[in-house]
Design a protein around this motif. Structure first.
Motif, PDB file in Angstrom:
ATOM      1  N   PHE A  76       0.801  -1.218   0.000  1.00 26.80           N
ATOM      2  CA  PHE A  76       0.000   0.000   0.000  1.00 26.80           C
ATOM      3  C   PHE A  76       0.837   1.273   0.000  1.00 26.80           C
ATOM      4  CE2 PHE A  76      -3.870  -2.102   2.310  1.00 26.80           C
ATOM      5  CZ  PHE A  76      -3.979  -3.008   1.276  1.00 26.80           C
ATOM      6  N   ASP A  77       2.119   1.161   0.333  1.00 28.95           N
ATOM      7  CA  ASP A  77       2.961   2.361   0.364  1.00 28.95           C
ATOM      8  C   ASP A  77       3.074   3.021  -1.007  1.00 28.95           C
ATOM      9  OD1 ASP A  77       3.543   2.420   3.091  1.00 28.95           O
ATOM     10  OD2 ASP A  77       5.192   1.005   2.879  1.00 28.95           O
ATOM     11  N   ARG A  78       2.731   2.291  -2.047  1.00 25.58           N
ATOM     12  CA  ARG A  78       2.753   2.914  -3.374  1.00 25.58           C
ATOM     13  C   ARG A  78       1.748   4.059  -3.460  1.00 25.58           C
ATOM     14  NH1 ARG A  78       1.904   0.843  -9.388  1.00 25.58           N
ATOM     15  NH2 ARG A  78       3.646   1.940 -10.333  1.00 25.58           N
ATOM     16  N   VAL A  80       1.499   6.312  -1.284  1.00 25.18           N
ATOM     17  CA  VAL A  80       2.271   7.493  -0.885  1.00 25.18           C
ATOM     18  C   VAL A  80       2.981   8.085  -2.096  1.00 25.18           C
ATOM     19  CG1 VAL A  80       4.147   8.372   0.558  1.00 25.18           C
ATOM     20  CG2 VAL A  80       2.574   6.641   1.467  1.00 25.18           C
ATOM     21  N   ASP A  81       3.603   7.235  -2.890  1.00 24.37           N
ATOM     22  CA  ASP A  81       4.314   7.706  -4.083  1.00 24.37           C
ATOM     23  C   ASP A  81       3.371   8.438  -5.030  1.00 24.37           C
ATOM     24  OD1 ASP A  81       6.571   6.446  -3.082  1.00 24.37           O
ATOM     25  OD2 ASP A  81       6.230   4.606  -4.221  1.00 24.37           O
ATOM     26  N   PHE A  82       2.205   7.849  -5.267  1.00 27.01           N
ATOM     27  CA  PHE A  82       1.225   8.483  -6.163  1.00 27.01           C
ATOM     28  C   PHE A  82       0.768   9.831  -5.608  1.00 27.01           C
ATOM     29  CE2 PHE A  82      -0.353   4.096  -7.800  1.00 27.01           C
ATOM     30  CZ  PHE A  82       0.616   4.100  -8.792  1.00 27.01           C
ATOM     31  N   MET A  83       0.493   9.876  -4.313  1.00 30.34           N
ATOM     32  CA  MET A  83      -0.027  11.097  -3.711  1.00 30.34           C
ATOM     33  C   MET A  83       0.986  12.232  -3.761  1.00 30.34           C
ATOM     34  SD  MET A  83      -1.906   9.175  -0.539  1.00 30.34           S
ATOM     35  CE  MET A  83      -2.743  10.543   0.234  1.00 30.34           C
ATOM     36  N   VAL A  84       2.214  11.916  -3.409  1.00 34.44           N
ATOM     37  CA  VAL A  84       3.278  12.926  -3.457  1.00 34.44           C
ATOM     38  C   VAL A  84       3.464  13.425  -4.886  1.00 34.44           C
ATOM     39  CG1 VAL A  84       5.756  13.304  -3.141  1.00 34.44           C
ATOM     40  CG2 VAL A  84       4.441  12.095  -1.387  1.00 34.44           C
ATOM     41  N   GLU A  85       3.388  12.508  -5.837  1.00 31.29           N
ATOM     42  CA  GLU A  85       3.518  12.870  -7.255  1.00 31.29           C
ATOM     43  C   GLU A  85       2.452  13.873  -7.673  1.00 31.29           C
ATOM     44  OE1 GLU A  85       2.653  10.398 -11.318  1.00 31.29           O
ATOM     45  OE2 GLU A  85       3.944   9.416  -9.850  1.00 31.29           O
ATOM     46  N   GLY A 186     -10.152  19.048 -14.323  1.00 29.14           N
ATOM     47  CA  GLY A 186      -9.076  19.698 -13.582  1.00 29.14           C
ATOM     48  C   GLY A 186      -7.865  18.775 -13.449  1.00 29.14           C
ATOM     49  N   HIS A 187      -7.184  18.891 -12.327  1.00 27.91           N
ATOM     50  CA  HIS A 187      -6.055  18.002 -12.036  1.00 27.91           C
ATOM     51  C   HIS A 187      -6.626  16.657 -11.597  1.00 27.91           C
ATOM     52  CE1 HIS A 187      -2.111  17.340  -9.506  1.00 27.91           C
ATOM     53  NE2 HIS A 187      -2.401  16.313 -10.294  1.00 27.91           N
ATOM     54  N   TRP A 188      -6.352  15.613 -12.337  1.00 24.65           N
ATOM     55  CA  TRP A 188      -6.923  14.300 -12.033  1.00 24.65           C
ATOM     56  C   TRP A 188      -5.818  13.312 -11.675  1.00 24.65           C
ATOM     57  CZ3 TRP A 188      -5.233  10.478 -15.370  1.00 24.65           C
ATOM     58  CH2 TRP A 188      -4.729  10.914 -16.602  1.00 24.65           C
ATOM     59  N   ALA A 189      -6.216  12.294 -10.900  1.00 25.63           N
ATOM     60  CA  ALA A 189      -5.265  11.271 -10.458  1.00 25.63           C
ATOM     61  C   ALA A 189      -5.882   9.899 -10.631  1.00 25.63           C
ATOM     62  CB  ALA A 189      -4.888  11.491  -8.995  1.00 25.63           C
ATOM     63  N   LEU A 190      -5.180   9.037 -11.363  1.00 21.29           N
ATOM     64  CA  LEU A 190      -5.594   7.636 -11.531  1.00 21.29           C
ATOM     65  C   LEU A 190      -4.964   6.837 -10.393  1.00 21.29           C
ATOM     66  CD1 LEU A 190      -6.889   5.334 -13.183  1.00 21.29           C
ATOM     67  CD2 LEU A 190      -4.773   5.253 -14.537  1.00 21.29           C
ATOM     68  N   VAL A 191      -5.794   6.389  -9.465  1.00 22.09           N
ATOM     69  CA  VAL A 191      -5.298   5.781  -8.226  1.00 22.09           C
ATOM     70  C   VAL A 191      -5.586   4.274  -8.255  1.00 22.09           C
ATOM     71  CG1 VAL A 191      -5.279   5.934  -5.713  1.00 22.09           C
ATOM     72  CG2 VAL A 191      -5.799   7.965  -7.082  1.00 22.09           C
ATOM     73  N   VAL A 192      -4.754   3.551  -8.974  1.00 15.46           N
ATOM     74  CA  VAL A 192      -4.849   2.085  -9.035  1.00 15.46           C
ATOM     75  C   VAL A 192      -3.441   1.508  -8.988  1.00 15.46           C
ATOM     76  CG1 VAL A 192      -7.039   2.049 -10.308  1.00 15.46           C
ATOM     77  CG2 VAL A 192      -4.891   2.110 -11.564  1.00 15.46           C
ATOM     78  N   ALA A 193      -3.352   0.177  -8.818  1.00 16.12           N
ATOM     79  CA  ALA A 193      -2.073  -0.545  -8.754  1.00 16.12           C
ATOM     80  C   ALA A 193      -1.292  -0.186  -7.492  1.00 16.12           C
ATOM     81  CB  ALA A 193      -1.222  -0.300 -10.000  1.00 16.12           C
TER      82      ALA A 193
END
Length: 277
Positions: A76-78, A80-85, A186-193
Motif C-alpha cells: 500500500f505504500d505505493r 504514498v508515491d502516487f499522492m506525493v507525485e 481539472g487536475h486528475w489522479a488515476l489511483v490504481v495498482a
C-alpha cells in the motif's frame, strides 16, 4: 513450449516492467513442464479442481492468497508515491496510508489464509498468484486511454475509459460516485495498482491538496458515504473491478500465449488488451 512457475512469475513482472516480485504476489506451489494454465481472478478449491478436470498443468490467481494475502498491506505504500507525485504533502500522504494499512492488516490477521494453498499442495497443482504487476499493466492501459482522449470534463474521462474493450463488455458502467460528469476534470489522479482503493482518507487527501478528480477501480459504500457526508469538494470516478482486473489478466494471458502456453481464462472479460508492451 513448456514453462515453470518461476517463468510465469517473470512474465507477470515483465508485463509491468518490474524486476522485483511485490509482497502481494507469490509462487505458492512450484511446478515445471507447464503447457496449459487456468487463469482466474479469485481462486479456491473449486478452481483448482476445475483446472485438473480441464487438463491444466497450473493455476494462476490474481487476488492474493496464502502468504501474499497476509502480506497484502505491505504494497500500500505505493499510494504514498502516487499522492506525493500529485502534490499531497508526504506527511499527510503517509498518515492516510497508515490508516489503510492498519485496517487491512488487522482484518487479514483474522483470516484462514492457508486453505487454497493447502488444497493445491494436496492436489499437486502448481499455483501462482500475480496481483500488483497485473494491476500496474492495467494502470498503464487505462492511463493511455485517458490521455489519448479529451480530458476537459469528467465525462471525457468516463468516455475514454468506457472505450476500453473490457469496459465495453462489462455489465457495470464507469460511474461518477461523487461530483458530476459535467464538472471540469481539472487536475486528475488515476489511483490504481497500489494494492487496493484508498477509500475515504486517501481520496480526501487528494481532494484537499489540489486534485479535482480521483479515479478509483472500486470503492466501499461506507467510505463513499463518509466522502458525501463531509461534502468533499471534487469528483470521484469509479471504473469497475472486474473489467479492470480483466485488463491485467488478459495482458498476462496474452504474454503467456506468446511463450507457447495455452490459457484457460475463467470469469475474465475478454478484450484486445495488447495495448501496452
Amino acid at each position: 513450449m513448456a514453462v515453470d512457475t518461476d517463468r510465469i512469475m517473470k512474465a507477470g513482472l515483465e508485463l509491468s516492467g518490474w524486476k522485483k516480485m511485490p509482497a502481494d504476489s507469490a509462487v505458492h506451489v512450484k511446478g515445471k513442464n507447464i503447457k496449459k494454465v487456468l487463469i482466474a481472478i479469485d481462486v479456491g478449491t473449486a478452481e483448482l479442481m476445475l483446472a485438473r478436470q480441464l487438463g491444466c498443468d497450473a493455476v494462476i490467481a490474481h487476488h492474493p492468497i496464502g502468504i501474499a494475502h497476509v502480506n497484502f498491506y505491505k504494497v500500500f505504500d505505493r499510494h504514498v508515491d502516487f499522492m506525493v507525485e500529485h502534490g499531497v504533502p508526504k506527511k499527510i500522504a503517509r498518515q492516510a496510508v497508515e490508516k489503510l494499512k492498519d485496517r487491512v492488516a488487522t482484518r487479514n490477521h483474522t483470516d484462514i489464509y492457508s486453505e487454497t494453498v493447502g488444497a493445491a499442495k494436496a492436489l499437486g497443482m502448481p499455483l501462482v498468484n500475480i496481483h500488483q504487476p497485473c494491476d500496474e499493466y492495467m494502470r498503464q492501459v487505462i492511463l493511455q486511454a485517458i490521455t489519448s482522449g479529451g480530458m476537459e470534463y469528467v465525462s471525457d474521462i468516463v468516455r475514454s475509459i468506457g472505450k476500453i474493450p473490457e469496459y465495453r463488455q462489462a455489465a457495470t458502467r464507469v460511474e461518477v460516485r461523487l461530483g458530476s460528469e459535467k464538472s471540469r476534470a481539472g487536475h486528475w489522479a488515476l489511483v490504481v495498482a497500489a494494492g487496493t482503493n484508498g477509500g475515504y482518507n486517501i481520496a480526501k487527501a487528494y481532494l484537499q491538496h489540489g486534485v479535482s478528480t480521483v479515479i478509483y477501480l472500486h470503492v466501499d459504500y461506507g467510505e463513499l458515504m463518509k466522502m458525501k457526508e463531509e461534502r468533499l469538494d471534487g469528483n470521484l470516478v469509479v471504473m469497475g473491478h472486474l473489467a479492470g482486473d480483466s485488463i491485467g489478466l488478459n495482458g498476462l494471458a496474452d504474454r503467456l500465449e506468446d511463450l507457447g502456453v495455452e490459457t484457460v481464462r475463467v470469469g475474465i472479460l475478454r478484450g484486445n488488451s495488447r495495448t501496452v508492451r
